[in-house]
Design an enzyme around this catalytic site. Sequence first.
Site, short mmCIF file in Angstrom:
data_model
loop_
_atom_site.label_atom_id
_atom_site.label_comp_id
_atom_site.label_asym_id
_atom_site.label_seq_id
_atom_site.Cartn_x
_atom_site.Cartn_y
_atom_site.Cartn_z
N ARG A 178 -45.93 -11.69 -32.03
CA ARG A 178 -46.80 -11.94 -31.33
C ARG A 178 -48.72 -11.32 -31.28
NH1 ARG A 178 -41.84 -13.38 -30.29
NH2 ARG A 178 -41.17 -14.02 -28.09
N SER A 249 -42.62 -14.65 -21.45
CA SER A 249 -42.61 -13.52 -21.31
C SER A 249 -43.80 -12.92 -21.35
CB SER A 249 -42.44 -13.11 -22.35
OG SER A 249 -41.23 -13.29 -22.55
N GLU A 344 -48.64 -10.18 -23.04
CA GLU A 344 -48.46 -10.89 -24.32
C GLU A 344 -48.47 -11.95 -23.88
OE1 GLU A 344 -46.68 -13.81 -26.99
OE2 GLU A 344 -46.43 -14.04 -24.13
N1 EPU Z 1 -32.77 -8.00 -19.95
C1 EPU Z 1 -32.42 -7.64 -18.59
N2 EPU Z 1 -33.49 -8.80 -17.35
C2 EPU Z 1 -33.77 -9.71 -17.52
C3 EPU Z 1 -33.80 -9.87 -17.81
C4 EPU Z 1 -32.67 -9.53 -19.96
O1 EPU Z 1 -32.08 -6.50 -18.28
O2 EPU Z 1 -33.40 -10.17 -16.41
C5 EPU Z 1 -32.00 -7.75 -20.83
C6 EPU Z 1 -31.03 -7.39 -21.30
O3 EPU Z 1 -29.87 -6.71 -21.79
C7 EPU Z 1 -30.73 -8.50 -22.45
C8 EPU Z 1 -32.52 -7.99 -23.31
O4 EPU Z 1 -32.92 -7.38 -22.00
O5 EPU Z 1 -30.54 -8.10 -23.60
C9 EPU Z 1 -33.57 -8.88 -23.77
O6 EPU Z 1 -33.31 -10.23 -22.83
P1 EPU Z 1 -33.26 -11.75 -23.65
O7 EPU Z 1 -32.49 -11.43 -24.74
O8 EPU Z 1 -34.14 -12.78 -22.67
O9 EPU Z 1 -35.03 -11.77 -24.54
P2 EPU Z 1 -35.91 -10.48 -24.12
O10 EPU Z 1 -36.59 -9.60 -25.69
O11 EPU Z 1 -36.38 -10.17 -22.93
C10 EPU Z 1 -37.79 -11.80 -26.08
C11 EPU Z 1 -39.07 -12.86 -26.23
C12 EPU Z 1 -38.51 -14.39 -25.66
C13 EPU Z 1 -37.67 -14.96 -26.25
C14 EPU Z 1 -36.40 -14.11 -26.63
C15 EPU Z 1 -34.67 -14.45 -26.87
C16 EPU Z 1 -40.82 -11.59 -26.21
C17 EPU Z 1 -41.76 -10.57 -25.27
N3 EPU Z 1 -40.26 -12.00 -25.72
O12 EPU Z 1 -37.39 -11.53 -24.69
O13 EPU Z 1 -39.46 -15.23 -26.00
O14 EPU Z 1 -37.09 -16.09 -25.62
O15 EPU Z 1 -36.61 -12.71 -26.50
O16 EPU Z 1 -35.02 -14.48 -28.66
O17 EPU Z 1 -40.97 -10.62 -26.98
C18 EPU Z 1 -42.19 -15.58 -24.79
O18 EPU Z 1 -42.72 -14.92 -25.33
O19 EPU Z 1 -42.36 -16.08 -24.25
C19 EPU Z 1 -40.17 -16.04 -24.76
C20 EPU Z 1 -39.76 -16.04 -23.72
#
Ligand code: EPU
Length: 356
Positions: A178, A249, A344
């Site tokens: 990012r 995010s 972010e």
């Molecule tokens: N989770 C929770 N609670 C929640 C949501 C998620 O505990 O409310 C946990 C779950 O265990 C899940 C893990 O967090 O497995 C990861 O969640 P998610 O797969 O949604 O991915 P993320 O790490 O939260 C990142 C990116 C997103 C991108 C997703 C999918 C960043 C800051 N964010 O989110 O990007 O869509 O992976 O690859 O790296 C963005 O940058 O705006 C964005 C949405």
Amino acid sequence: MPLPLPDFCSQCESTWACRLKIHQNVSLADKNTLRLEARAEWYCEVSSLDELLEAAAFALAHKLNVISLGEGSNIVLADNLPGLVIKNRIQGVTYNAEVVHTAGGENWHQLVRSTVSSGLFGLENLALIPGTVGAAPVQNIGAYGVEICDRFLSLRALHLPTLEHRSFGKKECDFAYRDSLFKRSDEWMITEVSLALSKTSEYVTTYPGIVSYIEEHGLGTTGESIFEAVSHIRAQKLPNPLVIPNVGSFFKNPVVNADQAESIATEFPDVVQYDVIAGKKLSAAWLIDQLGLKDYGVGQFAVSDKHALVIINKGNGKQQELFELVDVINRKVKDTFGIELEIEPRLYPKGFVMSC
Ligand code: EPU
């Protein structure tokens, strides 16, 4: 001393307002997806490189700071913006075999859709990410196992302090999680991005939800089915910024060293973490969720009940409410896990420090 702001353009003798449509004291509330009210001292939209050069020259002549704006889907407007805000609306997409060259003002998701329907793959995991093509390399957008830097060939950008328009190769962009050179410096405005796609892509299906969607729907693993799966997963997990104001995010996933990761895992055995070169990347969403902060709000701002990493504006939320909410999240995460979260999106005006 900056030149006094003229009423008329010295070249054509028309007013700046009629020539470049540079307006004064413009509300940006409908130009950022968090719907924060803030005003630009000067504002204009450019639809061609010539217009951009003219607007940038105007700013240079009058010593106005320039802020580049796309669709405002990854910015936090903490206060009014001094200087000239230039919204990039430069359009145009051309294909050269498996390479796509795209103007910075194009919408990212429409580009992804059109590459997939043209039978060119590589961007399908990045479907439904809000914003423009020009903004995509700034924060090295990424989702479901792919980052734009994985498909990146080159970009062209205008250096606002000198009006030099030049190309950048991948290495020069200094991409990271990012992050890129363009997130650290406000001096460049990206005008064109070139991406290397493939007719026979090696699809990325590492994210478990993609495979299960494809299997449940009896689809083969194709660029189209991944595009469909990703669009479905995003629509389910993340609030649509056009309906519920948000910037995706709000925090980065923090990276901690192996020792810190181990001590957190000992205390919290369910912690979600992934291996990265520097140690372990933890899920910020998981940390926030564990603290029971989903749906927690301050004024009109709240943590989304769909996804703990997303902050939503439920109405006419004010900056101070947002800062207080961010402060609560930061303090609780720090007190419980010893981790400092980093926001972010980009914070404007530059150098602004959130305080409550
Ligand atoms: N989770 C929770 N609670 C929640 C949501 C998620 O505990 O409310 C946990 C779950 O265990 C899940 C893990 O967090 O497995 C990861 O969640 P998610 O797969 O949604 O991915 P993320 O790490 O939260 C990142 C990116 C997103 C991108 C997703 C999918 C960043 C800051 N964010 O989110 O990007 O869509 O992976 O690859 O790296 C963005 O940058 O705006 C964005 C949405």
